[in-house]
Design an enzyme around this catalytic site. Structure first.
Site, PDB file in Angstrom:
ATOM      1  N   ARG A 151       4.192  -5.130  60.419  1.00  0.00           N
ATOM      2  CA  ARG A 151       5.598  -5.089  60.831  1.00  0.00           C
ATOM      3  C   ARG A 151       5.907  -6.000  62.008  1.00  0.00           C
ATOM      4  O   ARG A 151       7.053  -6.086  62.437  1.00  0.00           O
ATOM      5  CB  ARG A 151       5.980  -3.643  61.217  1.00  0.00           C
ATOM      6  CG  ARG A 151       6.198  -2.714  60.051  1.00  0.00           C
ATOM      7  CD  ARG A 151       7.487  -3.018  59.304  1.00  0.00           C
ATOM      8  NE  ARG A 151       8.654  -2.772  60.117  1.00  0.00           N
ATOM      9  CZ  ARG A 151       9.322  -1.612  60.156  1.00  0.00           C
ATOM     10  NH1 ARG A 151       8.913  -0.592  59.407  1.00  0.00           N
ATOM     11  NH2 ARG A 151      10.389  -1.467  60.913  1.00  0.00           N
ATOM     12  N   GLU A 174     -18.040  -7.678  65.429  1.00  0.00           N
ATOM     13  CA  GLU A 174     -18.666  -8.155  64.205  1.00  0.00           C
ATOM     14  C   GLU A 174     -18.027  -9.471  63.772  1.00  0.00           C
ATOM     15  O   GLU A 174     -16.838  -9.689  64.025  1.00  0.00           O
ATOM     16  CB  GLU A 174     -18.478  -7.144  63.074  1.00  0.00           C
ATOM     17  CG  GLU A 174     -19.047  -5.767  63.334  1.00  0.00           C
ATOM     18  CD  GLU A 174     -18.801  -4.821  62.175  1.00  0.00           C
ATOM     19  OE1 GLU A 174     -19.514  -3.806  62.092  1.00  0.00           O
ATOM     20  OE2 GLU A 174     -17.898  -5.093  61.355  1.00  0.00           O
ATOM     21  N   ASN A 186     -14.355   1.578  63.941  1.00  0.00           N
ATOM     22  CA  ASN A 186     -13.786   0.266  63.666  1.00  0.00           C
ATOM     23  C   ASN A 186     -12.262   0.395  63.592  1.00  0.00           C
ATOM     24  O   ASN A 186     -11.737   1.148  62.765  1.00  0.00           O
ATOM     25  CB  ASN A 186     -14.350  -0.263  62.339  1.00  0.00           C
ATOM     26  CG  ASN A 186     -13.923  -1.691  62.046  1.00  0.00           C
ATOM     27  OD1 ASN A 186     -12.766  -2.058  62.218  1.00  0.00           O
ATOM     28  ND2 ASN A 186     -14.854  -2.501  61.578  1.00  0.00           N
ATOM     29  N   THR A 232     -13.317  -7.972  52.577  1.00  0.00           N
ATOM     30  CA  THR A 232     -14.158  -7.177  53.460  1.00  0.00           C
ATOM     31  C   THR A 232     -15.582  -7.683  53.293  1.00  0.00           C
ATOM     32  O   THR A 232     -15.871  -8.469  52.385  1.00  0.00           O
ATOM     33  CB  THR A 232     -14.054  -5.677  53.119  1.00  0.00           C
ATOM     34  OG1 THR A 232     -14.806  -4.916  54.078  1.00  0.00           O
ATOM     35  CG2 THR A 232     -14.574  -5.386  51.721  1.00  0.00           C
ATOM     36  N   HIS A 255      -6.009  -9.208  60.753  1.00  0.00           N
ATOM     37  CA  HIS A 255      -5.943  -7.876  61.367  1.00  0.00           C
ATOM     38  C   HIS A 255      -6.252  -8.002  62.866  1.00  0.00           C
ATOM     39  O   HIS A 255      -5.333  -8.178  63.651  1.00  0.00           O
ATOM     40  CB  HIS A 255      -6.828  -6.859  60.641  1.00  0.00           C
ATOM     41  CG  HIS A 255      -8.116  -7.378  60.107  1.00  0.00           C
ATOM     42  ND1 HIS A 255      -9.109  -7.908  60.907  1.00  0.00           N
ATOM     43  CD2 HIS A 255      -8.575  -7.439  58.826  1.00  0.00           C
ATOM     44  CE1 HIS A 255     -10.139  -8.263  60.155  1.00  0.00           C
ATOM     45  NE2 HIS A 255      -9.835  -8.005  58.894  1.00  0.00           N
ATOM     46  N   ARG A 302     -11.460 -12.045  62.047  1.00  0.00           N
ATOM     47  CA  ARG A 302     -11.721 -13.089  61.061  1.00  0.00           C
ATOM     48  C   ARG A 302     -10.911 -14.334  61.419  1.00  0.00           C
ATOM     49  O   ARG A 302      -9.931 -14.246  62.167  1.00  0.00           O
ATOM     50  CB  ARG A 302     -11.392 -12.577  59.659  1.00  0.00           C
ATOM     51  CG  ARG A 302     -12.428 -11.578  59.161  1.00  0.00           C
ATOM     52  CD  ARG A 302     -12.182 -11.169  57.711  1.00  0.00           C
ATOM     53  NE  ARG A 302     -13.342 -10.506  57.145  1.00  0.00           N
ATOM     54  CZ  ARG A 302     -13.605  -9.195  57.270  1.00  0.00           C
ATOM     55  NH1 ARG A 302     -12.771  -8.436  57.949  1.00  0.00           N
ATOM     56  NH2 ARG A 302     -14.688  -8.674  56.735  1.00  0.00           N
ATOM     57  N   HIS A 314     -13.677  -6.514  64.047  1.00  0.00           N
ATOM     58  CA  HIS A 314     -14.215  -7.600  63.218  1.00  0.00           C
ATOM     59  C   HIS A 314     -13.123  -8.657  63.052  1.00  0.00           C
ATOM     60  O   HIS A 314     -12.397  -8.670  62.059  1.00  0.00           O
ATOM     61  CB  HIS A 314     -14.646  -7.053  61.857  1.00  0.00           C
ATOM     62  CG  HIS A 314     -15.395  -8.039  61.014  1.00  0.00           C
ATOM     63  ND1 HIS A 314     -16.416  -7.664  60.188  1.00  0.00           N
ATOM     64  CD2 HIS A 314     -15.264  -9.382  60.857  1.00  0.00           C
ATOM     65  CE1 HIS A 314     -16.890  -8.728  59.548  1.00  0.00           C
ATOM     66  NE2 HIS A 314     -16.199  -9.781  59.949  1.00  0.00           N
ATOM     67  N   HIS A 358     -20.276   0.519  56.198  1.00  0.00           N
ATOM     68  CA  HIS A 358     -19.507   0.089  55.033  1.00  0.00           C
ATOM     69  C   HIS A 358     -19.385   1.242  54.045  1.00  0.00           C
ATOM     70  O   HIS A 358     -20.348   1.644  53.407  1.00  0.00           O
ATOM     71  CB  HIS A 358     -20.089  -1.132  54.316  1.00  0.00           C
ATOM     72  CG  HIS A 358     -19.049  -1.876  53.519  1.00  0.00           C
ATOM     73  ND1 HIS A 358     -18.351  -2.947  54.030  1.00  0.00           N
ATOM     74  CD2 HIS A 358     -18.548  -1.667  52.288  1.00  0.00           C
ATOM     75  CE1 HIS A 358     -17.494  -3.395  53.135  1.00  0.00           C
ATOM     76  NE2 HIS A 358     -17.580  -2.626  52.060  1.00  0.00           N
ATOM     77  N   ASP A 359     -18.183   1.749  53.930  1.00  0.00           N
ATOM     78  CA  ASP A 359     -17.833   2.835  53.005  1.00  0.00           C
ATOM     79  C   ASP A 359     -18.496   4.169  53.322  1.00  0.00           C
ATOM     80  O   ASP A 359     -18.511   5.075  52.476  1.00  0.00           O
ATOM     81  CB  ASP A 359     -18.127   2.444  51.548  1.00  0.00           C
ATOM     82  CG  ASP A 359     -17.153   1.406  51.017  1.00  0.00           C
ATOM     83  OD1 ASP A 359     -16.139   1.146  51.694  1.00  0.00           O
ATOM     84  OD2 ASP A 359     -17.403   0.844  49.935  1.00  0.00           O
ATOM     85  N   GLY A 363     -14.675   2.565  59.759  1.00  0.00           N
ATOM     86  CA  GLY A 363     -13.278   2.229  59.992  1.00  0.00           C
ATOM     87  C   GLY A 363     -12.356   2.682  58.880  1.00  0.00           C
ATOM     88  O   GLY A 363     -11.567   3.614  59.053  1.00  0.00           O
ATOM     89  N   HIS A 364     -12.459   2.069  57.704  1.00  0.00           N
ATOM     90  CA  HIS A 364     -11.503   2.318  56.627  1.00  0.00           C
ATOM     91  C   HIS A 364     -11.413   3.792  56.264  1.00  0.00           C
ATOM     92  O   HIS A 364     -10.311   4.365  56.216  1.00  0.00           O
ATOM     93  CB  HIS A 364     -11.884   1.488  55.400  1.00  0.00           C
ATOM     94  CG  HIS A 364     -10.920   1.621  54.268  1.00  0.00           C
ATOM     95  ND1 HIS A 364      -9.724   0.928  54.225  1.00  0.00           N
ATOM     96  CD2 HIS A 364     -10.945   2.393  53.150  1.00  0.00           C
ATOM     97  CE1 HIS A 364      -9.063   1.251  53.119  1.00  0.00           C
ATOM     98  NE2 HIS A 364      -9.789   2.131  52.454  1.00  0.00           N
TER      99      HIS A 364
END
Length: 238
Positions: A18, A70, A7, A100, A50, A45, A43, A191-192, A214-215
């Site tokens: 920036r 997603e 992700n 999230t 992002h 939104r 993903h 997720h996580d 991703g994160h």
């Protein structure tokens, strides 16, 4: 071996902070695949804080592995997916202001809506997946929608795993996987998930096809390097 889909939302977050085009999202997507990543996930939104909707279009000629989009199936999102025609669409019940993703679908309450949306995507040759909690009745409900796969929402697993309760953490997910396998649903997860917990998760989820990370992956790459981290994940997913 479960596939690793990376992700790249966090790359877009950094770029947008920036203005301009540094880091270049398309270059990162190309590099992720060159380094061994087996898919790209985005993903978008509604506020485009992002990933921008235009990013989804611009990535089409860049992604040659699996392309997973997603999002909450509002009209704007549905129209985007039908235009882009990714490999897979993952439906997530996000509120507009969600930081999230924080919950799976109530597949019973939203059965008719999901059936309609999923059929539209399938008519256009797009594989479908539904974001769900590890609850048997929600997985059974997902089957009734006509989806190809479910994506198990793994925040609870990651949280308990981090507290040292890995056996209790994995139990509902292993049971959910058993139900999904019996129903003939493909299993994704996300997720996580991280380098710390991914191998244990994979080893205990029979039929796991794909993880979307991703994160954690981008954060780990700040210390260890993107190419190195991708290959560390691939080794743990074997």
């Amino acid at each position: 071996m479960a596939k690793l889909s990376v992700n790249i939302n966090k790359i877009a977050t950094l770029r947008n902070s920036r203005g301009g085009n540094v880091p270049n999202l398309l270059t990162v997507a190309a590099d992720v695949q060159k380094f061994g990543g087996e898919g790209i996930t985005i993903h978008p939104r509604p506020d485009e804080r992002h990933i921008r909707y235009q990013d989804a279009r611009d990535l089409v000629p860049v992604v040659y592995t699996e392309y997973n989009i997603e999002g909450n199936p509002i009209k704007k999102f549905i129209d985007l997916v039908l235009e882009v025609k990714p490999t897979q669409v993952t439906l997530v019940p996000d509120a507009d202001d969600a930081i999230t993703s924080n919950a799976g679908w109530d597949t019973i309450k939203h059965k008719s809506f999901l059936q309609e949306v999923i059929q539209e995507f399938k008519n256009n040759g797009i594989r479908t997946s539904i974001f769900v909690d590890p609850v048997a009745k929600m997985i059974e409900g997902a089957k009734e929608t006509g989806t190809d796969r479910i994506e198990l929402y793994t925040e609870a697993f990651a949280s308990q795993y981090g507290e040292g309760n890995k056996e209790e953490a994995i139990k509902p997910y292993a049971e959910a996987a058993k139900v999904a396998n019996e129903l003939g649903l493909g299993i994704n997860a996300g997720h996580d998930l991280s380098l710390d917990n991914i191998q244990y998760f994979k080893e205990n989820i029979p039929g796991l096809l794909e993880v979307s990370i991703g994160h954690a992956l981008i954060s780990e790459s700040l210390y260890l390097g993107l190419e190195n981290v991708i290959n560390m994940y691939l080794r743990k997913l074997k």
